[in-house]
Enzyme design. Structure first.
Site, PDB file in Angstrom:
ATOM      1  CG  ASP A   1       5.650  -0.973  -2.370  1.00  0.00           C
ATOM      2  OD1 ASP A   1       5.966   0.216  -2.321  1.00  0.00           O
ATOM      3  OD2 ASP A   1       5.638  -1.713  -1.367  1.00  0.00           O
TER       4      ASP A   1
ATOM      5  NE  ARG B   1       2.667   2.754   9.197  1.00  0.00           N
ATOM      6  CZ  ARG B   1       3.182   1.602   9.605  1.00  0.00           C
ATOM      7  NH1 ARG B   1       2.746   1.032  10.706  1.00  0.00           N
ATOM      8  NH2 ARG B   1       4.158   1.015   8.934  1.00  0.00           N
TER       9      ARG B   1
ATOM     10  CD  GLU C   1       1.649  -5.428   1.635  1.00  0.00           C
ATOM     11  OE1 GLU C   1       1.758  -6.424   2.392  1.00  0.00           O
ATOM     12  OE2 GLU C   1       2.074  -4.303   1.942  1.00  0.00           O
TER      13      GLU C   1
ATOM     14  CD  GLU D   1       5.892   3.747   6.995  1.00  0.00           C
ATOM     15  OE1 GLU D   1       4.691   3.516   7.193  1.00  0.00           O
ATOM     16  OE2 GLU D   1       6.663   2.927   6.447  1.00  0.00           O
TER      17      GLU D   1
ATOM     18  CB  THR E   1      -0.839   2.402   0.067  1.00  0.00           C
ATOM     19  OG1 THR E   1      -0.118   1.201  -0.223  1.00  0.00           O
ATOM     20  CG2 THR E   1      -0.068   3.223   1.087  1.00  0.00           C
TER      21      THR E   1
HETATM   22  C1  DMJ Z   1       1.833  -0.734   4.890  1.00  0.00           C
HETATM   23  O1  DMJ Z   1       2.252   0.294   5.706  1.00  0.00           O
HETATM   24  C2  DMJ Z   1       1.374  -0.243   3.542  1.00  0.00           C
HETATM   25  O2  DMJ Z   1       0.584  -1.211   2.945  1.00  0.00           O
HETATM   26  C3  DMJ Z   1       2.530   0.118   2.638  1.00  0.00           C
HETATM   27  O3  DMJ Z   1       2.106   0.481   1.361  1.00  0.00           O
HETATM   28  C4  DMJ Z   1       3.483  -1.045   2.522  1.00  0.00           C
HETATM   29  N1  DMJ Z   1       3.864  -1.596   3.795  1.00  0.00           N
HETATM   30  C5  DMJ Z   1       2.883  -1.790   4.826  1.00  0.00           C
HETATM   31  C6  DMJ Z   1       2.283  -3.171   4.882  1.00  0.00           C
HETATM   32  O4  DMJ Z   1       3.061  -4.195   4.509  1.00  0.00           O
END
Ligand code: DMJ
Length: 465
Positions: A255, A132, A371, A128, A455
């Protein structure tokens, strides 16, 4: 050698774009035509997204400035680890820049460089914090040119490195930012394998190759442990290298592992990533893809046998059309996006999980996830089919209608009852609003071909040779 790599990278991007575009044209002709959206209407939509973003941003600024995020119903600040890491500010900075919110961007950048302190005795979740914070600092640096953001990114990267010191090279889940001690020996492919875009970029921008090597090794070690049918499981022990949960799918906990195999190739021209991506997506298309009548979904299978284990799909799987489109497979991307949109429309906003054979609700929450919007943006980019602008417009209307509060935005406890939850994750600013905005804004707001999004939707530009 360097020149050759650059050429290879550009050629790869060009070929993928042409293939995606051509497939999109065929699909577009076959699909029912949506009404076109002229540039005025698009500008109006982009303006709406921007002002809704500001509505949520002002709520955060009023009640939670300097904290990780805002609890939108109780209007109280919230810090993930009891001390702030400025998660919302760092996550939102590039969106503020992209939307042209100059004063807000400047205030946020100045606050981050003056106040972000990483020397904290807290165990943070490596994944995370990488997607982020590290991702946000890197894109913030590239968009503002403020080298102090890069210095913070380098400091953060160095503090996270001990996470990789496991017997397998697959990182522990938690690392203490001050002491470097680690915790959490059972991890998953998403958390362990979604690090290369950020650490690789940090390596290129600082000249410290170690960042690239550690994140790449983690990805390779996961891939090496795939089953004979080419699938990975959901949980793995970083000390023994054994799978502890063998469900395979493209959803939570796996994912973005797939996403970074592809993006490692596209961003760095890494041939190993290309090979791993190609083999992995082929296995996913063989064992996880599920044809239901004319619809395409991706479900669950046992990683060892490839046998169907569950027919569930959800908000987190909805990134797959974006990745497929980016890889050139616009045909599957379009079909899967239609399924995601069907899931959204079932209750007028997106379910966290659905059984796609029975259409029964699995998990009714909606935590403001991006997403499906991300995939809409990619598909519009590659196909130019107005269907995706209309899809985005319809989702945005629902999103505002059900998630807006008097001073911010809130998650939904249940998309069935529309009851709100006291949570507004930072990805609302980093991703959900950004992808909605980019869908309608002119391409010059952020030239798609020049960036790879991490992501968490932080755009990284390949500024190195
Ligand atoms: C985000 O923190 C990122 O996109 C991660 O890859 C998956 N979950 C959240 C959004 O849903």
């Amino acid at each position: 050698m360097r020149v050759f790599r650059m050429r290879g990278f550009r050629t790869a991007i060009l070929l993928l774009s042409i293939t995606a575009w051509a497939a999109g044209q065929v699909g577009a002709a076959a699909a029912q035509k949506s009404a076109a959206m002229g540039s005025r209407e698009r500008a109006r939509m982009a303006g709406r997204v921007r002002s809704e973003f500001l509505h949520a941003w002002r709520g955060y600024r009023k009640y939670a400035w300097g904290h990780d995020d805002l609890r939108p119903l109780s209007k109280a600040p919230h810090d993930w680890y009891g001390q702030t890491l400025l998660l919302t500010q760092v996550d939102a900075l590039d969106t503020l820049v992209i939307m042209g919110l100059r004063a807000e961007a400047e205030e946020t950048r100045a606050y981050i460089v003056a106040n972000l302190s990483l020397d904290r005795d807290v165990y943070v979740k490596n994944f995370e914090i990488v997607i982020r914070l590290l991702g946000g600092l890197l894109s913030g640096y590239q968009l503002t040119g403020d080298r102090r953001l890069l210095a913070l990114a380098e400091d953060l990267g160095a503090r996270l490195l001990p996470a990789f010191e496991s017997p397998t090279g697959i990182p522990y889940r938690y690392v203490n930012l001050k002491t470097g001690r680690v915790r959490g020996s059972v991890t998953n492919p998403a958390e362990a394998g979604t690090l290369l875009v950020e650490f690789g970029t940090l390596a290129r921008l600082t000249g410290r190759q170690v960042f690239y090597d550690k994140a790449k090794r983690a990805l390779v070690e996961l891939y090496r442990r795939r089953s004979p049918v080419g699938l990975v499981g959901q949980r793995i022990d970083v000390e023994t290298g054994r799978w502890t949960h063998t469900d395979s799918h493209l959803s939570a906990e796996i994912d973005s592992y797939y996403e970074y195999l592809l993006k490692g190739w596209l961003l760095f021209g890494d041939g190993d990533c290309r090979r791993m991506w190609r083999e992995s997506v082929a296995a996913a298309n063989k064992y996880l893809a599920d044809e239901v009548g004319t619809e395409l979904w991706y479900g669950h299978a046992d990683m060892w046998t490839g046998r169907r284990a569950a027919t569930t799909y959800g908000a987190l799987d909805a990134f797959v059309p974006a990745v497929l489109a980016l890889s050139g497979d616009t045909g599957r991307a379009r079909r899967l996006q239609a399924s995601s949109f069907k899931m959204w429309n079932r209750h007028g906003i997106e379910l966290e999980e659905i059984n796609y054979r029975t259409m029964e609700v699995g998990d009714a929450g909606y935590p403001l996830r991006p997403e499906i919007v991300e995939s809409t943006y990619y598909l519009y980019h590659f196909t130019r089919d107005p269907e995706y602008l209309r899809m985005g417009e319809s989702m945005f209307d629902d999103f505002v209608k059900h998630c807006k509060t008097d001073e911010a935005y809130a998650s939904l406890k249940s998309v069935v009852t529309k009851e709100k939850a006291d949570s507004m994750e930072s990805f609302l600013f980093a991703e959900t609003f950004k992808y909605f905005y980019l869908l309608f804004a002119p391409p010059s707001a952020l030239p798609f071909e020049q960036v790879i999004f991490n992501t968490e939707a932080h755009p990284v530009r390949r500024t190195w040779r």
